[in-house]
Every structure is written in structure tokens, then in C-alpha cells.
Enzyme design. Structure first.
Site, PDB file in Angstrom:
ATOM      1  CE1 TYR A 231      -4.012   1.862   0.289  1.00  0.00           C
ATOM      2  CE2 TYR A 231      -3.356   2.485   2.509  1.00  0.00           C
ATOM      3  CZ  TYR A 231      -4.211   2.620   1.431  1.00  0.00           C
ATOM      4  OH  TYR A 231      -5.264   3.493   1.490  1.00  0.00           O
TER       5      TYR A 231
ATOM      6  NE  ARG B 287      -6.706  12.225  -5.695  1.00  0.00           N
ATOM      7  CZ  ARG B 287      -6.694  11.170  -4.873  1.00  0.00           C
ATOM      8  NH1 ARG B 287      -5.754  10.248  -4.910  1.00  0.00           N
ATOM      9  NH2 ARG B 287      -7.680  11.018  -4.000  1.00  0.00           N
TER      10      ARG B 287
ATOM     11  CG  ASP C  14     -11.134   4.744   0.039  1.00  0.00           C
ATOM     12  OD1 ASP C  14     -11.576   4.751   1.197  1.00  0.00           O
ATOM     13  OD2 ASP C  14      -9.973   4.396  -0.255  1.00  0.00           O
ATOM     14  CG  ASP C  15      -9.844   8.938  -3.136  1.00  0.00           C
ATOM     15  OD1 ASP C  15      -8.843   8.580  -2.511  1.00  0.00           O
ATOM     16  OD2 ASP C  15     -10.204   8.404  -4.210  1.00  0.00           O
TER      17      ASP C  15
ATOM     18  CE  LYS D 178      -7.067   3.012  -1.459  1.00  0.00           C
ATOM     19  NZ  LYS D 178      -7.214   3.828  -0.277  1.00  0.00           N
TER      20      LYS D 178
ATOM     21  CD  GLU E 114      -9.322   4.419  -3.427  1.00  0.00           C
ATOM     22  OE1 GLU E 114     -10.147   3.742  -2.808  1.00  0.00           O
ATOM     23  OE2 GLU E 114      -8.718   5.386  -2.920  1.00  0.00           O
ATOM     24  CG  ASP E 115      -6.593   7.147  -5.896  1.00  0.00           C
ATOM     25  OD1 ASP E 115      -7.254   7.518  -4.905  1.00  0.00           O
ATOM     26  OD2 ASP E 115      -5.431   6.720  -5.801  1.00  0.00           O
TER      27      ASP E 115
ATOM     28  CG  ASN F 213      -1.338   8.947   1.216  1.00  0.00           C
ATOM     29  OD1 ASN F 213      -0.647   9.012   2.220  1.00  0.00           O
ATOM     30  ND2 ASN F 213      -2.633   8.681   1.245  1.00  0.00           N
TER      31      ASN F 213
HETATM   32  N1  LIG Z   1      -4.712   9.848   3.973  1.00  0.00           N
HETATM   33  C1  LIG Z   1      -5.720   9.426   3.259  1.00  0.00           C
HETATM   34  O1  LIG Z   1      -6.434   8.489   3.630  1.00  0.00           O
HETATM   35  C2  LIG Z   1      -6.016  10.089   1.959  1.00  0.00           C
HETATM   36  C3  LIG Z   1      -5.152  10.961   1.394  1.00  0.00           C
HETATM   37  N2  LIG Z   1      -5.449  11.558   0.212  1.00  0.00           N
HETATM   38  C4  LIG Z   1      -4.435  12.416  -0.370  1.00  0.00           C
HETATM   39  O2  LIG Z   1      -4.894  13.738  -0.427  1.00  0.00           O
HETATM   40  C5  LIG Z   1      -4.323  14.383  -1.545  1.00  0.00           C
HETATM   41  C6  LIG Z   1      -5.413  15.123  -2.282  1.00  0.00           C
HETATM   42  O3  LIG Z   1      -6.384  14.218  -2.736  1.00  0.00           O
HETATM   43  P1  LIG Z   1      -7.769  14.768  -3.329  1.00  0.00           P
HETATM   44  O4  LIG Z   1      -8.427  15.657  -2.361  1.00  0.00           O
HETATM   45  O5  LIG Z   1      -8.505  13.609  -3.797  1.00  0.00           O
HETATM   46  O6  LIG Z   1      -7.233  15.586  -4.573  1.00  0.00           O
HETATM   47  P2  LIG Z   1      -7.952  16.751  -5.350  1.00  0.00           P
HETATM   48  O7  LIG Z   1      -7.222  16.894  -6.625  1.00  0.00           O
HETATM   49  O8  LIG Z   1      -9.403  16.533  -5.367  1.00  0.00           O
HETATM   50  O9  LIG Z   1      -7.676  18.041  -4.441  1.00  0.00           O
HETATM   51  C7  LIG Z   1      -6.430  18.651  -4.292  1.00  0.00           C
HETATM   52  C8  LIG Z   1      -6.643  20.033  -3.738  1.00  0.00           C
HETATM   53  O10 LIG Z   1      -5.363  20.557  -3.405  1.00  0.00           O
HETATM   54  C9  LIG Z   1      -5.286  21.884  -3.918  1.00  0.00           C
HETATM   55  N3  LIG Z   1      -3.897  22.258  -4.172  1.00  0.00           N
HETATM   56  C10 LIG Z   1      -3.066  21.787  -5.099  1.00  0.00           C
HETATM   57  N4  LIG Z   1      -1.877  22.397  -5.010  1.00  0.00           N
HETATM   58  C11 LIG Z   1      -1.979  23.281  -3.997  1.00  0.00           C
HETATM   59  C12 LIG Z   1      -1.099  24.213  -3.419  1.00  0.00           C
HETATM   60  N5  LIG Z   1       0.158  24.359  -3.847  1.00  0.00           N
HETATM   61  N6  LIG Z   1      -1.535  24.954  -2.390  1.00  0.00           N
HETATM   62  C13 LIG Z   1      -2.793  24.818  -1.943  1.00  0.00           C
HETATM   63  N7  LIG Z   1      -3.675  23.943  -2.440  1.00  0.00           N
HETATM   64  C14 LIG Z   1      -3.271  23.181  -3.462  1.00  0.00           C
HETATM   65  C15 LIG Z   1      -6.109  21.851  -5.195  1.00  0.00           C
HETATM   66  O11 LIG Z   1      -6.436  23.177  -5.514  1.00  0.00           O
HETATM   67  P3  LIG Z   1      -7.262  23.589  -6.826  1.00  0.00           P
HETATM   68  O12 LIG Z   1      -8.643  23.099  -6.560  1.00  0.00           O
HETATM   69  O13 LIG Z   1      -7.144  25.048  -6.865  1.00  0.00           O
HETATM   70  O14 LIG Z   1      -6.624  22.896  -7.975  1.00  0.00           O
HETATM   71  C16 LIG Z   1      -7.278  20.990  -4.726  1.00  0.00           C
HETATM   72  O15 LIG Z   1      -8.222  21.785  -4.058  1.00  0.00           O
HETATM   73  C17 LIG Z   1      -3.606  13.308  -2.350  1.00  0.00           C
HETATM   74  O16 LIG Z   1      -2.239  13.396  -2.109  1.00  0.00           O
HETATM   75  C18 LIG Z   1      -4.116  12.021  -1.783  1.00  0.00           C
HETATM   76  O17 LIG Z   1      -3.140  11.026  -1.796  1.00  0.00           O
HETATM   77  C19 LIG Z   1      -6.626  11.350  -0.425  1.00  0.00           C
HETATM   78  C20 LIG Z   1      -7.516  10.486   0.084  1.00  0.00           C
HETATM   79  C21 LIG Z   1      -7.266   9.753   1.293  1.00  0.00           C
HETATM   80  C1  LIG Z   2      -5.270   6.805   0.661  1.00  0.00           C
HETATM   81  C2  LIG Z   2      -5.921   7.206  -0.563  1.00  0.00           C
HETATM   82  O1  LIG Z   2      -7.001   6.743  -0.873  1.00  0.00           O
HETATM   83  C3  LIG Z   2      -5.290   8.174  -1.404  1.00  0.00           C
HETATM   84  O2  LIG Z   2      -4.253   8.711  -1.055  1.00  0.00           O
HETATM   85  O3  LIG Z   2      -5.835   8.436  -2.472  1.00  0.00           O
HETATM   86 MG   LIG Z   3      -7.484   7.078  -2.895  1.00  0.00          MG
END
Ligand SMILES: NC(=O)C1=CN([C@@H]2O[C@H](COP(=O)(O)OP(=O)(O)OC[C@H]3O[C@@H](n4cnc5c(N)ncnc54)[C@H](OP(=O)(O)O)[C@@H]3O)[C@@H](O)[C@H]2O)C=CC1
Ligand SMILES: CC(=O)C(=O)O
Ligand SMILES: [Mg+2]
Length: 641
Positions: free
Chosen positions: A189, A242, A355-356, A260, A332-333, A497
Site C-alpha cells: 500500500y 488522480r 473512498d477519497d 486496496k 478510487e482515485d 500520499n
Molecule cells: N490519507 C488518506 O487516507 C487520503 C489521502 N489523500 C491524499 O490527499 C491528496 C489530495 O487528494 P484529493 O483531495 O482527492 O485531490 P484533489 O485533486 O481533489 O484536491 C487537491 C486540492 O489541493 C489543492 N492544491 C493543489 N496544489 C496546492 C497548493 N500548492 N496549495 C494549496 N492547495 C493546493 C487543489 O487546488 P485547486 O482546486 O485550486 O486545484 C485541490 O483543491 C492526495 O495526495 C491524496 O493522496 C486522499 C484520500 C485519502
Molecule cells: C489513501 C488514498 O485513498 C489516497 O491517497 O488516495
Molecule cells: Mg485514494
């Protein structure tokens, strides 16, 4: 109420993967053999479009066909299946014998036990001579395999060795993963799976999971039928746009559904044959992949609009047709411009879960519920600031608001005002509202524009800072110090991540806050010693939630995911954090106890589903925790008759 708390639906009828092709045919060597051609056309109506042929003769467990002696094109051996004697432009049929015995039994991952085959099994299943003479237990095999894994210094090599084991001996793979979960989770993972996806083209040996590309448009129902298992309970599907915080990896995202689902089995006890990893390939906008000769996906830019929507809709329809109403589809993603819409569109017709958006929300809410026991106050007393306003950020924000509203009876709109988000353009404020994506709009509050995160921290004065930006090292020293100036115990979650994208490291969070931060991250960090004290950072990852939530949905026959089920999962997880965990600085229980934790999550989710009338498996079992345990797949070898 049923009196028994034994699982009544996840039957493992004697053999691992009871839905596999081998379980449908008689396994004993005295039984009539059939030869199955894995041919694309179906003549006899056998599953998988296989062609069933009669045999002229059977010798030593292998099938011999009476074939004409055609001219040779190299080879020249009297091969039974004509392959060697066919000229190079002649069609051959890819034969395989469909009874797991002898050589083929050792190469069947669902049934292979390697050196653990007993003397009796070696006789009964034509294994004599195919294995060295020693017989060892599964426990000894696990000991041997973990030593083997520890010999690799490079994480990606460990990953490849684990995938190889999964493809060779499935039960040993799961036993090893379960027995050494804390050590091996970072291998199968995050973070290693991220690197594996980036290099999938070059490390790709055997296909895993099901690929559905634009080429299959109009034929998805047929493609699903090519998968060897029929009794599917969980699908994890991605379109690869993503992948973690690594962006668009196209078809190479397959590592994510595969990873997963291995956690669904190892952490949540869903049997592997009920799990189906799927990648939908609509192209990629990743130039590097488009120009890479080793890229395994469609070499075209991503389909969008109607073409994309139609393919996904055909997929969703075909899944329901093939596997029924109760199959859980985990998105997912996906990129956020599709993820929210898909969840909205299919939430009322399918058992879907993102999941996200939802799993991450549930795990973070659980961590916050636990953290408040250390920091004090209720959710309503805290102020939240997010870096990142996408799926994870707005998903978490909404679930926090929902739970706070339930606790206080205050309207959601009021509660949202205490939750602030920053995206790539700065703080989300009302003057930006017109140009915002729909999922950001509820968070556009009255405030002057703020560009930098550190300024947002100083102005908003959050008690909790959550990173969901996918951008590494964005919680700078100034940001963490500002959080530590404002709060006695700042809660800092760096969720992005893999490790390279984490907003800060554990060491940075503890050092820059003088050991006062309550910290957790999406990918694991080792323990940190600061000022003579050892801090153990927790892992705030949706892997705590989806396996238990999924098990709860499956075992109760729940037909729709409801926000209250996510809240139930959060409560269940938070209740598993012990004083001992808190003393070490943890806001999540250790993964070493995850199967027990998953059983508790499953039980709470199922109980809520029954209460809401969403559960269809009636009557409700009396003891849901015990029932959840009894439903869990065990990777212990089964004796073969
Ligand atoms: N720990 C966990 O269980 C999980 C972790 N994650 C992690 O979270 C991260 C984001 O995932 P997700 O929300 O799905 O992705 P999205 O693409 O949906 O969202 C990313 C967000 O980050 C913003 N962003 C990008 N660059 C910057 C910056 N330099 N400064 C400020 N904001 C910024 C984007 O802004 P804009 O909208 O303006 O482009 C957007 O709003 C990934 O790395 C993923 O691995 C996700 C799910 C679960
Ligand atoms: C953990 C997870 O689902 C992610 O980083 O997208
Ligand atoms: Mg994910």
C-alpha cells in the site's frame, strides 16, 4: 433475531476461492477430467466462454487429445495440443486442463500450498516428485517468507516479491500480510504502491485485475464475464486520473484497486475471490506516459464529456446486471471533476462509496474524536483549516460539519463557518464564489482574500490544520510554528500520499512545535525522538475504514451508503483508541489489531444500517461483532481430500 452468530453467506465451501473455476469441477483424480480451451467463443455454454471437449484418453492426471499429425513449424515434439506442430500462421487453441492436480495445482495461486502439502495430499494430487521431499507448516512458510522479504533493501523489490507471492500462493500471501501487517502495509500500500504505479509499465509481468478500455465500449457486460469469479461482493474501480498525490497515471493506476482490495481481504476479511479490481482506461493526459513505449494503456488523450459518461454508465449498468444490487462499488482515485458527480449520480441507484471523499472523511473524523480526548473541547469548540479543497478536503469538512450539527443541533450552514479551506489560489472566500467548483462553494465565507497558507493560519487561527493538497512540504516551519504559537496542542494532519507528497514529516511537526503537536499522516513515518521523548506518529489513512465499512455493508446486505454509516464507522474506530495509544501520542489504534477493529467497525455500520432500514439480510444477527468475526476470510490452508 437469528440465534447463531455464524456467518451465513460467506461460505468457503471447503476450498479457497470457492467461486474459482476449480471449485466448479470435481477435484478427485478418479473423476472424469475435462479439457477446457480458454477460447474467446462460447460453444458449450460453459462459464468464461470456455469450450469443453471430450477426451480420448487420460494419463496421469494430464489430458491427451487425439490429434492429427500436422506439419511442423519448429518444435517437432508430439505435442498433444498441436501448438508446436502448427505452422506459424495457423491458429492454435490455448488449452489448459481444468482440474487442479499435479503440476497445475502447484501453479494455481488459489490452491497452491507449496511445501505445506502433506504426504497424503502429495499422493492424492499427483505431486510426488514435483516438490522437494520436506513438508513444512504454513507458520514456517510465513517465517521463511518474512525473512525473504527483509532481504530486499529496495521497497519496490519487496512490492514485486509480494505481488509474485500473491500470484503464486494466495493464502500464504494473506497469512504473511495479516501476521506482519505493520511491516508489510507500506509495501503493498502507500507509499510503495505509488512508486509501483509510476513504474507499472516496466515492472508489469502478469496482468492483475480487469481492464476496461474505450475499445470495449458496447461490450462491457461481455468483458465482465471474462473474469473467472462470478460471486463478486466488492469492486474497487479507478480511471487512474488522480493516483494518490501523483497525478494522472492512466492505466498504470491498476496498482491502486489491486492494493486496496488486498486490504479488503487482509484487514477486513472479505474473501479474495469476491474482490474485483478494475481500471477503466479512457486514455491519459500524462505526456510522459503517452511517449513511453512501455506504457500499457491506451495511447490517446483522455476521453471526456459524453464519451466518458457513456462508458462509465455502461460499466455501472453492466456491474449491476452481472453481480446484482448488493455489490459494493468503491470509486478510487478519480479526479475531482468526475468523482463528486459520479457519487451523486449513482448514489441513489447503486451501492457506491467514494473512498477519497467518504472513507477519508470517516477516518479523519475518528482521529479528531480521539484527539479531542487529549486536547479537550467538542468539535464545535474547534476551528479547522485545510490546505487542499478537493475530494479529501471538502469530504472531511462536510462530515465534520455533519457530526457537529448532530452534536449541537445547530444548522449546517452555521457550523461550516468554522471550517476554512485553502486551494491553489489561496483562501476560499465569498468574493471567489462565482468561479469556484460546486463542491467548494459551501466553504466560501466572508473574508478578505489571503494567498499564503501561513497568513491564513495567522488570520483564521485554527486549532486543527489538515493537509489534503497532494503537495509535499507545504506545511513549512513558519506554518507549523504559527500553529504552535496559537495552540498549546496543535492538531496537524499531513494526509497527502505517498510520503513524498506529505505536507510535512513527523519529525518536522514535532520539532517545529517543540513536541506539542498531535500529528498523524496519510503515509507512515517512523517514531521520532525529540527532547528525550519518543513520539509515535499515527497513520490517518482511509485503510482503517473501508475494509470494516465494506464488511459491514456486505454482511448486512445493505443496499445504499448513507452518511450515518460513515459516522458510525468513525465512532467505532475512535472507540478503539486506548489510553496506552494516547500515552504514545497516537490518535489511531495500531494496525496490528486491525481485524478486530474492522469487526467492530463492521458491527457498528451494520447496526446503523439495520436501524435505518437499509439492511436486507434478515433477521438481524444478535451479536454483530461476533457475526462479523465469523464472516471473515481466514488464510489458513484447508486440507484437501
Ligand atoms: N490519507 C488518506 O487516507 C487520503 C489521502 N489523500 C491524499 O490527499 C491528496 C489530495 O487528494 P484529493 O483531495 O482527492 O485531490 P484533489 O485533486 O481533489 O484536491 C487537491 C486540492 O489541493 C489543492 N492544491 C493543489 N496544489 C496546492 C497548493 N500548492 N496549495 C494549496 N492547495 C493546493 C487543489 O487546488 P485547486 O482546486 O485550486 O486545484 C485541490 O483543491 C492526495 O495526495 C491524496 O493522496 C486522499 C484520500 C485519502
Ligand atoms: C489513501 C488514498 O485513498 C489516497 O491517497 O488516495
Ligand atoms: Mg485514494
Amino acid at each position: 433475531m437469528i440465534s447463531s452468530s455464524r456467518c451465513s453467506f460467506l461460505s468457503n465451501s471447503g476450498y479457497a476461492g470457492s467461486g474459482s473455476s476449480f471449485s466448479r469441477v470435481q477435484r478427485r483424480h478418479s473423476a472424469p477430467f475435462r479439457v477446457v480451451a480458454v477460447a474467446p467463443t462460447s460453444r458449450s455454454g460453459d462459464r468464461n466462454g470456455s469450450v469443453v471437449m471430450d477426451l480420448k484418453d487420460i494419463k496421469d492426471g494430464s489430458a491427451v487429445l487425439d490429434v492429427e499429425n500436422n506439419s511442423t513449424a519448429g518444435g517437432g515434439v508430439q505435442d498433444a495440443y498441436v501448438e508446436d506442430r502448427a505452422t506459424e500462421d495457423q491458429f492454435v487453441t490455448p488449452w489448459s486442463v481444468s482440474v487442479a492436480s499435479g503440476y497445475s495445482l502447484l501453479r494455481d495461486p488459489h490452491h497452491n500450498k507449496g511445501l505445506a502439502f502433506s504426504e497424503r495430499e502429495r499422493d492424492a494430487h499427483y505431486l510426488r516428485g514435483l516438490l522437494p521431499p520436506t513438508v513444512i507448516s504454513q507458520e514456517t512458510q510465513v517465517k521463511k517468507m518474512i525473512q525473504h522479504m527483509r532481504q530486499y533493501d529496495v521497497p519496490l523489490h519487496k512490492y514485486m516479491a509480494m505481488m509474485n507471492l500473491q500470484e503464486t500462493n494466495e493464502r500464504l500471501f494473506y497469512k504473511l500480510l495479516i501476521d506482519h501487517v505493520e511491516e508489510l502495509l507500506p509495501v503493498v500500500y502507500t507509499p510503495t504502491v505509488g512508486e509501483a504505479c509510476q513504474k507499472y509499465g516496466s515492472i508489469f509481468l502478469k496482468p492483475q485485475g480487469l481492464y476496461i478500455s474505450l475499445k470495449e465500449k458496447g461490450r462491457i457486460h461481455e468483458v465482465l464475464r471474462n473474469w473467472p469469479e462470478k460471486d463478486i461482493q466488492v469492486i474497487v474501480v479507478t480511471d487512474g486520473e488522480r493516483i494518490l498525490g501523483l497525478g494522472d497515471l492512466g492505466c498504470q493506476g491498476m496498482g491502486i484497486p489491486v492494493g486496496k482490495l488486498s486490504l479488503y481481504t487482509a484487514l477486513g476479511g472479505v474473501r479474495p475471490s469476491a474482490c474485483l479490481p478494475i481500471t477503466i482506461d479512457v486514455g491519459t493526459n500524462n505526456e510522459k506516459l503517452l511517449n513511453d513505449e512501455l506504457y500499457i494503456g491506451l495511447k490517446q488523450r483522455r476521453a471526456t464529456g459524453q464519451e466518458y459518461t457513456e462508458l462509465i454508465h455502461e460499466f455501472m449498468t453492466a456491474v449491476k446486471q452481472n453481480y446484482g444490487e448488493n455489490v459494493l462499488i468503491q470509486f478510487e482515485d478519480f479526479a475531482n471533476h468526475n468523482a463528486f458527480d459520479l457519487l451523486e449520480k449513482y448514489g441513489s441507484t447503486h451501492l457506491v462509496f467514494n473512498d477519497d471523499i467518504q472513507g477519508t472523511a470517516s477516518v479523519v473524523l475518528a482521529g479528531l474524536m480521539a484527539a479531542l480526548k487529549v486536547v479537550g473541547g467538542n468539535l464545535a469548540d474547534h476551528r479547522f483549516l485545510f490546505l487542499g479543497a478537493g475530494e479529501a478536503g471538502t469530504g472531511i469538512a462536510e462530515l465534520i460539519a455533519l457530526e457537529t450539527s448532530k452534536q449541537t443541533n445547530m444548522p449546517l450552514e452555521e457550523i461550516r463557518k468554522n471550517i476554512w479551506l485553502v486551494d491553489s489560489k489561496g483562501l476560499i472566500v465569498s468574493s471567489r464564489k462565482e468561479s469556484l467548483q460546486h463542491f467548494k462553494k459551501p466553504w466560501a465565507h466572508e473574508h478578505e482574500p489571503v494567498k499564503e497558507l501561513v497568513d491564513a493560519v495567522n488570520k483564521i487561527k485554527p486549532t486543527v490544520l489538515i493537509g489534503t493538497s497532494g503537495q509535499g512540504r507545504t506545511f513549512t516551519k513558519e506554518v507549523v510554528e504559527a500553529m504552535a504559537d496559537i495552540n498549546e496542542k496543535p492538531i496537524i494532519l499531513a494526509l497527502s500520499n505517498p510520503t513524498s507528497q506529505a505536507e510535512c514529516t513527523a519529525e518536522e511537526a514535532y520539532k517545529w512545535s517543540q513536541g506539542r503537536a498531535i500529528f498523524a499522516s496519510g503515509s507512515p513515518f517512523p517514531a521520532v525522538e525529540y527532547d528525550g521523548k519518543v513520539f509515535v506518529p499515527g497513520q490517518a489513512n482511509n485503510a482503517y475504514i473501508f475494509p470494516g465499512l465494506g464488511l459491514g455493508l456486505i454482511m448486512s446486505g445493505t443496499i445504499r451508503v448513507h452518511n450515518d454509516l460513515l459516522l458510525a464507522a468513525s465512532e467505532a474506530l475512535a472507540s478503539q483508541v486506548s489510553q496506552d495509544n494516547f500515552d504514545k501520542g497516537l490518535i489511531y489504534p495500531p494496525f496490528s489489531n486491525i481485524r478486530n477493529i474492522s469487526a467492530h467497525i463492521a458491527a457498528k455500520v451494520a447496526a446503523k444500517a439495520y436501524e435505518l432500514g437499509l439492511a436486507t439480510r434478515l433477521p438481524q444477527p444478535k451479536d454483530l461483532v461476533q457475526y462479523a468475526h465469523s464472516c471473515m476470510y481466514s488464510p489458513t490452508y484447508r486440507p484437501y481430500r
